[in-house]
Write a protein that holds these residues in place. Sequence first.
Motif, PDB file in Angstrom:
ATOM      1  N   ILE A   1      35.287  47.843  40.703  1.00 28.26           N
ATOM      2  CA  ILE A   1      36.933  47.025  40.444  1.00 28.26           C
ATOM      3  C   ILE A   1      35.519  46.257  40.065  1.00 28.26           C
ATOM      4  CG2 ILE A   1      38.675  46.039  41.302  1.00 28.26           C
ATOM      5  CD1 ILE A   1      39.747  48.899  42.240  1.00 28.26           C
ATOM      6  N   VAL A   2      35.503  45.465  39.381  1.00 26.83           N
ATOM      7  CA  VAL A   2      35.571  44.124  39.738  1.00 26.83           C
ATOM      8  C   VAL A   2      36.411  42.595  39.649  1.00 26.83           C
ATOM      9  CG1 VAL A   2      33.060  44.199  38.770  1.00 26.83           C
ATOM     10  CG2 VAL A   2      34.535  43.848  37.309  1.00 26.83           C
ATOM     11  N   SER A   3      37.888  43.224  39.282  1.00 25.71           N
ATOM     12  CA  SER A   3      38.503  42.085  38.685  1.00 25.71           C
ATOM     13  C   SER A   3      39.911  42.458  38.606  1.00 25.71           C
ATOM     14  CB  SER A   3      38.665  41.444  37.660  1.00 25.71           C
ATOM     15  OG  SER A   3      38.884  42.165  36.726  1.00 25.71           O
ATOM     16  N   VAL A   4      40.922  41.767  39.315  1.00 24.64           N
ATOM     17  CA  VAL A   4      42.186  42.260  39.530  1.00 24.64           C
ATOM     18  C   VAL A   4      42.912  41.280  39.344  1.00 24.64           C
ATOM     19  CG1 VAL A   4      44.084  43.451  40.893  1.00 24.64           C
ATOM     20  CG2 VAL A   4      41.874  43.935  40.910  1.00 24.64           C
ATOM     21  N   GLU A   5      44.420  41.664  38.009  1.00 28.73           N
ATOM     22  CA  GLU A   5      45.224  40.214  37.054  1.00 28.73           C
ATOM     23  C   GLU A   5      46.270  40.387  37.506  1.00 28.73           C
ATOM     24  OE1 GLU A   5      43.717  38.598  34.030  1.00 28.73           O
ATOM     25  OE2 GLU A   5      41.715  37.652  34.608  1.00 28.73           O
ATOM     26  N   TYR A   6      47.332  40.193  38.525  1.00 29.57           N
ATOM     27  CA  TYR A   6      48.211  40.292  38.187  1.00 29.57           C
ATOM     28  C   TYR A   6      48.919  39.430  36.606  1.00 29.57           C
ATOM     29  CZ  TYR A   6      53.554  40.868  39.917  1.00 29.57           C
ATOM     30  OH  TYR A   6      55.088  40.542  39.682  1.00 29.57           O
ATOM     31  N   GLN A   7      50.145  40.199  36.111  1.00 26.65           N
ATOM     32  CA  GLN A   7      50.333  40.041  34.448  1.00 26.65           C
ATOM     33  C   GLN A   7      52.087  39.975  35.141  1.00 26.65           C
ATOM     34  OE1 GLN A   7      48.913  38.678  32.054  1.00 26.65           O
ATOM     35  NE2 GLN A   7      47.213  38.381  33.131  1.00 26.65           N
ATOM     36  N   GLY A   8      52.896  40.342  35.692  1.00 30.87           N
ATOM     37  CA  GLY A   8      53.948  40.546  35.814  1.00 30.87           C
ATOM     38  C   GLY A   8      54.780  42.106  36.010  1.00 30.87           C
ATOM     39  N   THR A   9      55.085  42.851  34.150  1.00 34.94           N
ATOM     40  CA  THR A   9      55.509  43.976  34.310  1.00 34.94           C
ATOM     41  C   THR A   9      53.904  44.846  34.597  1.00 34.94           C
ATOM     42  OG1 THR A   9      55.020  43.371  31.843  1.00 34.94           O
ATOM     43  CG2 THR A   9      56.824  43.075  32.962  1.00 34.94           C
ATOM     44  N   SER A  10      52.697  44.743  34.522  1.00 33.29           N
ATOM     45  CA  SER A  10      51.619  45.001  34.301  1.00 33.29           C
ATOM     46  C   SER A  10      50.081  43.942  35.330  1.00 33.29           C
ATOM     47  CB  SER A  10      50.645  45.271  33.152  1.00 33.29           C
ATOM     48  OG  SER A  10      50.419  44.532  32.226  1.00 33.29           O
TER      49      SER A  10
ATOM     50  N   ALA B   1      51.935  51.053  44.360  1.00 38.03           N
ATOM     51  CA  ALA B   1      52.241  52.379  45.289  1.00 38.03           C
ATOM     52  C   ALA B   1      50.733  52.396  45.561  1.00 38.03           C
ATOM     53  CB  ALA B   1      52.513  53.538  44.712  1.00 38.03           C
ATOM     54  N   ARG B   2      49.411  51.703  44.846  1.00 44.40           N
ATOM     55  CA  ARG B   2      47.703  51.366  45.696  1.00 44.40           C
ATOM     56  C   ARG B   2      47.541  50.833  44.993  1.00 44.40           C
ATOM     57  NH1 ARG B   2      42.950  52.533  45.946  1.00 44.40           N
ATOM     58  NH2 ARG B   2      42.084  53.996  45.652  1.00 44.40           N
ATOM     59  N   PRO B   3      47.482  49.711  45.899  1.00 43.56           N
ATOM     60  CA  PRO B   3      46.726  48.767  45.499  1.00 43.56           C
ATOM     61  C   PRO B   3      44.847  49.251  45.532  1.00 43.56           C
ATOM     62  CG  PRO B   3      48.362  48.285  47.567  1.00 43.56           C
ATOM     63  CD  PRO B   3      48.162  49.585  47.584  1.00 43.56           C
ATOM     64  N   LEU B   4      44.642  47.951  45.098  1.00 46.86           N
ATOM     65  CA  LEU B   4      43.274  48.480  44.466  1.00 46.86           C
ATOM     66  C   LEU B   4      42.748  46.955  45.166  1.00 46.86           C
ATOM     67  CD1 LEU B   4      42.672  49.921  41.491  1.00 46.86           C
ATOM     68  CD2 LEU B   4      42.938  50.954  43.489  1.00 46.86           C
ATOM     69  N   ALA B   5      40.660  47.122  45.898  1.00 42.82           N
ATOM     70  CA  ALA B   5      40.234  46.088  46.322  1.00 42.82           C
ATOM     71  C   ALA B   5      39.171  46.210  46.125  1.00 42.82           C
ATOM     72  CB  ALA B   5      40.202  46.211  47.659  1.00 42.82           C
ATOM     73  N   LEU B   6      38.495  44.359  45.346  1.00 45.39           N
ATOM     74  CA  LEU B   6      37.414  44.152  45.323  1.00 45.39           C
ATOM     75  C   LEU B   6      36.381  44.878  45.560  1.00 45.39           C
ATOM     76  CD1 LEU B   6      38.040  39.991  43.605  1.00 45.39           C
ATOM     77  CD2 LEU B   6      38.766  42.003  42.590  1.00 45.39           C
ATOM     78  N   GLY B   7      35.305  45.716  44.699  1.00 46.35           N
ATOM     79  CA  GLY B   7      34.130  46.295  45.244  1.00 46.35           C
ATOM     80  C   GLY B   7      34.732  47.570  45.137  1.00 46.35           C
TER      81      GLY B   7
END
Length: 328
Positions: A268-277, A305-311
Amino acid sequence: MNVELISLTKRYGGTTAVDAINLKVPSGAYCCLLGPSGCGKTTTLRMIGGHETVSSGDVVIGPHAVGDATPAERGTAMMFQSYALFPHLNCRDNVAFSLKMRGVSKAERHAKALAMLDLVQMRHLAERLPAQLSGGQQQRVALARALVTGPKVLLLDEPLSALDPFLRVRMRTELKRLQGELGLTFIHVTHSQEEAMALSDLVVVMNGGRIEQAADPRTVFERPATAFVARFIGGHNVIRLNDARIAVRADRMRLGAEAGADAVPARIVSVEYQGTSVHVGLEAEGQPAEDGALTAILSDSAYAARPLALGERVPLGWDAAAAHRLSA
């Protein structure tokens, strides 16, 4: 009225801006020419309207090849990106100006101009100067001016690009309504994928002076013809499998336990919160760096339910039915 382009080409010295394109736009269709800056879409529009000479090939409008016909002789009207309203004329006289140049009487041209302003819901501001109008109001006046001569084909060069995002959405609705009511053929240049998808019956994706794909919006999105179309339209991953390339919609990618038996390791190299997704960027094993990161779109509830972390490393897969093979 039908518009057909036959091996249409435009050269500037040794540079080919439009490269022998072929296209049929049915009468009454809303067609969007879509692509990045410099792809040839505006040059194509200007050749259709007679505002740019043709190096080779033909423009056919209705039953006739228009050849060297002037813009006024083609049955087309152009709405320019800048709107190009005369600052010293009020709205009514701006709309009536082309009729004045054709020798139409004052009473008749004013009546037609007011009818067009009625159509775009601007009659109540007929006496105002352009400087007294908002951007959206100026756009409506420019549209009325383009329509007042009774064209069979309306050409629009990025008409919404100067508007703020909220007004742009409102004016998209207005354009689609007017096109449906008038039954005209609209050919609209845009670099906005969202705009093209919202407005058009026919999306023409251009790149490097050529047409990559011409189809209805759903087909272009669900079955992009090439890697360029898949990337430009957005919402897709271009994935290399052996010597082939496939496109998979980002919302049909699978992470973790749902990735399936054919999953590949990914980081995982990025995580962007977009509201509904939530858009998760990933580097997948075996995918060339020049193809860029892949994206998986998760619902906000699934991510919560299952957050993800960078790296973090996770299995990455996709629905087999969602994979679409791309042409070379």
